[in-house]
Design a protein around this motif. Structure first.
Motif, short mmCIF file in Angstrom:
data_model
loop_
_atom_site.label_atom_id
_atom_site.label_comp_id
_atom_site.label_asym_id
_atom_site.label_seq_id
_atom_site.Cartn_x
_atom_site.Cartn_y
_atom_site.Cartn_z
N GLY A 77 -1.89 11.50 0.19
CA GLY A 77 -2.88 10.57 1.19
C GLY A 77 -3.13 9.36 0.56
O GLY A 77 -3.05 8.24 1.35
N TYR A 78 -3.00 9.30 -0.84
CA TYR A 78 -2.89 8.04 -1.51
C TYR A 78 -1.88 7.14 -1.32
O TYR A 78 -1.85 5.90 -1.18
N GLY A 79 -0.71 7.84 -1.43
CA GLY A 79 0.65 7.36 -1.21
C GLY A 79 0.59 6.56 0.26
O GLY A 79 1.24 5.56 0.44
N ALA A 107 0.82 -5.20 -3.53
CA ALA A 107 -0.23 -4.58 -3.19
C ALA A 107 -0.30 -2.93 -3.51
O ALA A 107 -1.22 -2.07 -2.93
N VAL A 108 0.77 -2.69 -4.13
CA VAL A 108 0.81 -1.14 -4.31
C VAL A 108 0.69 -0.67 -5.74
O VAL A 108 1.24 -1.43 -6.75
N SER A 109 0.32 0.34 -6.01
CA SER A 109 0.12 0.91 -7.58
C SER A 109 1.70 0.91 -8.13
O SER A 109 2.47 1.44 -7.31
N GLY A 110 1.88 0.57 -9.41
CA GLY A 110 3.12 0.56 -9.76
C GLY A 110 4.00 1.81 -10.16
O GLY A 110 5.12 2.11 -10.00
N TRP A 111 3.27 2.99 -10.21
CA TRP A 111 3.61 4.08 -10.48
C TRP A 111 4.36 4.77 -9.26
O TRP A 111 4.61 5.84 -9.30
N LEU A 112 3.86 4.21 -8.02
CA LEU A 112 4.48 4.73 -6.78
C LEU A 112 5.69 4.27 -6.43
O LEU A 112 6.53 4.53 -5.61
N HIS A 113 6.21 3.15 -7.51
CA HIS A 113 7.89 2.54 -7.17
C HIS A 113 7.87 2.11 -5.85
O HIS A 113 8.78 2.68 -5.18
N PRO A 114 7.32 1.19 -5.38
CA PRO A 114 7.58 0.82 -3.93
C PRO A 114 8.97 0.14 -3.69
O PRO A 114 9.32 -0.56 -4.51
N ASN A 115 9.30 0.37 -2.37
CA ASN A 115 10.53 -0.28 -2.06
C ASN A 115 10.21 -1.00 -0.72
O ASN A 115 9.80 -0.36 0.29
N VAL A 116 10.06 -2.42 -0.72
CA VAL A 116 9.36 -3.25 0.19
C VAL A 116 10.89 -4.00 0.88
O VAL A 116 11.59 -4.56 0.13
N SER A 117 10.96 -4.06 2.00
CA SER A 117 11.86 -4.38 2.69
C SER A 117 11.43 -5.07 4.19
O SER A 117 11.46 -4.63 5.03
N PRO A 118 11.17 -6.50 4.05
CA PRO A 118 10.52 -7.22 5.39
C PRO A 118 11.76 -7.82 6.12
O PRO A 118 13.01 -7.92 5.73
N ASP A 119 11.43 -7.76 7.36
CA ASP A 119 12.70 -8.39 8.34
C ASP A 119 11.91 -9.24 9.19
O ASP A 119 11.12 -9.12 10.16
N LYS A 120 12.38 -10.55 9.22
CA LYS A 120 11.68 -11.69 9.94
C LYS A 120 12.37 -12.00 11.16
O LYS A 120 13.72 -12.26 10.98
N GLY A 121 12.01 -11.89 12.16
CA GLY A 121 12.61 -12.15 13.52
C GLY A 121 11.74 -13.50 14.08
O GLY A 121 11.17 -13.96 13.46
N VAL A 133 5.87 9.47 -4.22
CA VAL A 133 4.55 10.29 -4.49
C VAL A 133 5.06 11.30 -5.61
O VAL A 133 5.79 12.21 -5.06
N PRO A 134 4.70 11.07 -6.82
CA PRO A 134 5.28 12.18 -7.90
C PRO A 134 4.62 13.54 -7.73
O PRO A 134 3.41 13.68 -7.12
N GLY A 141 9.94 18.20 -6.12
CA GLY A 141 10.50 17.01 -6.69
C GLY A 141 9.56 15.59 -6.00
O GLY A 141 10.21 14.65 -6.31
N GLY A 142 8.69 15.79 -5.40
CA GLY A 142 7.71 14.89 -5.00
C GLY A 142 8.20 14.73 -3.46
O GLY A 142 9.17 14.98 -2.90
N TRP A 143 7.51 13.61 -3.00
CA TRP A 143 7.67 13.03 -1.63
C TRP A 143 7.73 11.71 -1.47
O TRP A 143 7.45 10.84 -2.37
N ASP A 144 8.74 11.12 -0.62
CA ASP A 144 8.99 9.95 -0.09
C ASP A 144 8.05 9.44 1.03
O ASP A 144 8.46 10.20 2.05
N VAL A 145 7.34 8.53 1.13
CA VAL A 145 6.40 7.98 2.27
C VAL A 145 6.82 6.68 2.67
O VAL A 145 6.87 5.76 1.82
#
Length: 155
Positions: A77-79, A107-121, A133-134, A141-145
């Motif tokens: 839920g936190y993730g 904007a994200v806690s570093g331990w969640l290892h964010p992958n940010v990809s913006p797309d400007k139209g 999420v570890p 194995g954890g979850w990807d959100v």
């Protein structure tokens, strides 16, 4: 009715009447020296002491797994919350001409290892954030959100 049996206590044994006097009026020496069966403490065949700790020990692994599962659900839920916040921040900054990737990662806690990809139209800016999420229980194995956010592009 006494309350003692309800609390698990037994009532003391009832005493029998004293042995009848012999014809000469003296009590038997054997009867006076040996305690009667009623006054000796009774030994229980099966003792209940220690049973509750065995039950608790058997149930403890189940309690630990339930507790760890609750913690894992809280982390997921936190993730989800962190990914949504990062997606909105990245889309907002990218729509205004800034660096949406840096804003989303900040904007994200570093331990969640964010992958940010913006797309400007031309009309809309969309940002997608994926966090990992570890696991609390090492067997998983954890979850990807993944969360998406869309903002209107400012000109």
């Amino acid at each position: 009715m006494s309350v003692l049996p309800l609390l698990g206590h037994r009532a003391p044994p009832r005493r029998r009447a004293t042995p009848a006097a012999r014809s000469d009026g003296a009590e038997s020496a054997v009867a006076a020296a040996k305690p009667s069966r009623e006054t000796r403490p009774r030994r229980r065949r099966w003792d209940d002491r220690g049973v509750s700790i065995l039950e608790f020990t058997g149930f403890l692994p189940i309690l630990l797994v339930i507790g760890m599962a609750a913690i894992q659900l809280g982390l997921v839920g936190y993730g989800i919350n962190q990914a949504g916040t990062a997606a909105r921040a990245a889309a907002r900054i990218e729509s205004q001409g800034g660096d949406g990737t840096a804003a989303g990662q900040a904007a994200v806690s570093g331990w969640l290892h964010p992958n940010v990809s913006p797309d400007k139209g031309p009309d809309l800016t969309t940002a997608t954030v994926k966090v990992h999420v570890p696991p609390v229980i090492p067997l998983f194995g954890g979850w990807d959100v993944t969360r998406h956010a869309t903002m209107p592009t400012d000109d």
